[in-house]
Design a protein around this motif. Structure first.
Motif, short mmCIF file in Angstrom:
data_model
loop_
_atom_site.label_atom_id
_atom_site.label_comp_id
_atom_site.label_asym_id
_atom_site.label_seq_id
_atom_site.Cartn_x
_atom_site.Cartn_y
_atom_site.Cartn_z
N GLU A 12 -18.74 19.17 2.77
CA GLU A 12 -19.48 18.30 3.69
C GLU A 12 -19.89 17.01 3.00
O GLU A 12 -19.74 15.92 3.56
CB GLU A 12 -20.71 19.02 4.23
CG GLU A 12 -20.39 20.13 5.20
CD GLU A 12 -21.60 20.96 5.59
OE1 GLU A 12 -22.67 20.87 4.93
OE2 GLU A 12 -21.49 21.72 6.57
N GLN A 13 -20.39 17.10 1.77
CA GLN A 13 -20.85 15.91 1.05
C GLN A 13 -19.70 14.96 0.73
O GLN A 13 -19.87 13.73 0.83
CB GLN A 13 -21.60 16.31 -0.22
CG GLN A 13 -22.95 16.94 0.07
CD GLN A 13 -23.83 16.06 0.93
OE1 GLN A 13 -24.02 14.87 0.66
NE2 GLN A 13 -24.35 16.63 2.01
N TYR A 14 -18.56 15.47 0.33
CA TYR A 14 -17.40 14.61 0.07
C TYR A 14 -17.00 13.85 1.34
O TYR A 14 -16.71 12.65 1.30
CB TYR A 14 -16.21 15.40 -0.44
CG TYR A 14 -16.24 15.65 -1.93
CD1 TYR A 14 -15.94 14.64 -2.83
CD2 TYR A 14 -16.56 16.90 -2.43
CE1 TYR A 14 -15.97 14.87 -4.20
CE2 TYR A 14 -16.59 17.15 -3.79
CZ TYR A 14 -16.30 16.12 -4.67
OH TYR A 14 -16.33 16.34 -6.02
N ILE A 15 -16.99 14.56 2.46
CA ILE A 15 -16.60 13.92 3.73
C ILE A 15 -17.62 12.87 4.13
O ILE A 15 -17.26 11.75 4.50
CB ILE A 15 -16.41 14.97 4.83
CG1 ILE A 15 -15.21 15.88 4.49
CG2 ILE A 15 -16.21 14.29 6.19
CD1 ILE A 15 -15.06 17.09 5.40
N ILE A 16 -18.90 13.19 4.04
CA ILE A 16 -19.95 12.23 4.43
C ILE A 16 -19.95 11.01 3.52
O ILE A 16 -20.21 9.90 3.97
CB ILE A 16 -21.32 12.93 4.46
CG1 ILE A 16 -21.36 13.91 5.64
CG2 ILE A 16 -22.46 11.93 4.54
CD1 ILE A 16 -22.54 14.85 5.65
N LYS A 17 -19.64 11.21 2.25
CA LYS A 17 -19.56 10.06 1.34
C LYS A 17 -18.45 9.10 1.77
O LYS A 17 -18.60 7.89 1.72
CB LYS A 17 -19.32 10.53 -0.09
CG LYS A 17 -19.37 9.43 -1.11
CD LYS A 17 -19.28 9.98 -2.51
CE LYS A 17 -19.35 8.84 -3.52
NZ LYS A 17 -19.24 9.34 -4.89
N ALA A 18 -17.32 9.65 2.23
CA ALA A 18 -16.19 8.82 2.66
C ALA A 18 -16.36 8.28 4.07
O ALA A 18 -15.86 7.19 4.39
CB ALA A 18 -14.90 9.62 2.58
N VAL A 19 -17.06 9.03 4.92
CA VAL A 19 -17.26 8.65 6.32
C VAL A 19 -18.76 8.81 6.62
O VAL A 19 -19.19 9.83 7.17
CB VAL A 19 -16.41 9.53 7.27
CG1 VAL A 19 -16.48 9.00 8.70
CG2 VAL A 19 -14.96 9.61 6.81
#
Length: 77
Positions: free
Chosen positions: A9-16
């Protein structure tokens, strides 16, 4: 070492940053996940570009730390 739902979740939120993310461990052993990513910033992007934006967030971790990710992207109505 496998990734956790929270890490994904954190990787995705960082990118988007505007994304609403739901991640599910598909088989309970931490190597096959499903993610639904909803973001207004996907508007105007092809489905391929939306998916690429999410997958690029993981860099070289795809296939290694993150073995499999079934991805669905959406634009909020």
């Amino acid at each position: 070492m496998a990734m956790t739902i929270e890490e994904i979740e954190q990787y995705i939120i960082k990118a988007v940053p505007d994304a609403d993310v739901e991640v599910i461990d598909l088989n309970g052993n931490g190597d096959h996940f499903s993610a639904i990513v909803t973001a207004a910033s996907f508007k105007g992007l092809s489905r391929l570009a939306q998916h690429r934006r999410v997958y690029d967030a993981f860099g070289g971790r795809m296939g290694e730390e993150l073995h499999a990710l079934k991805l669905t992207t959406r634009i909020p109505e």
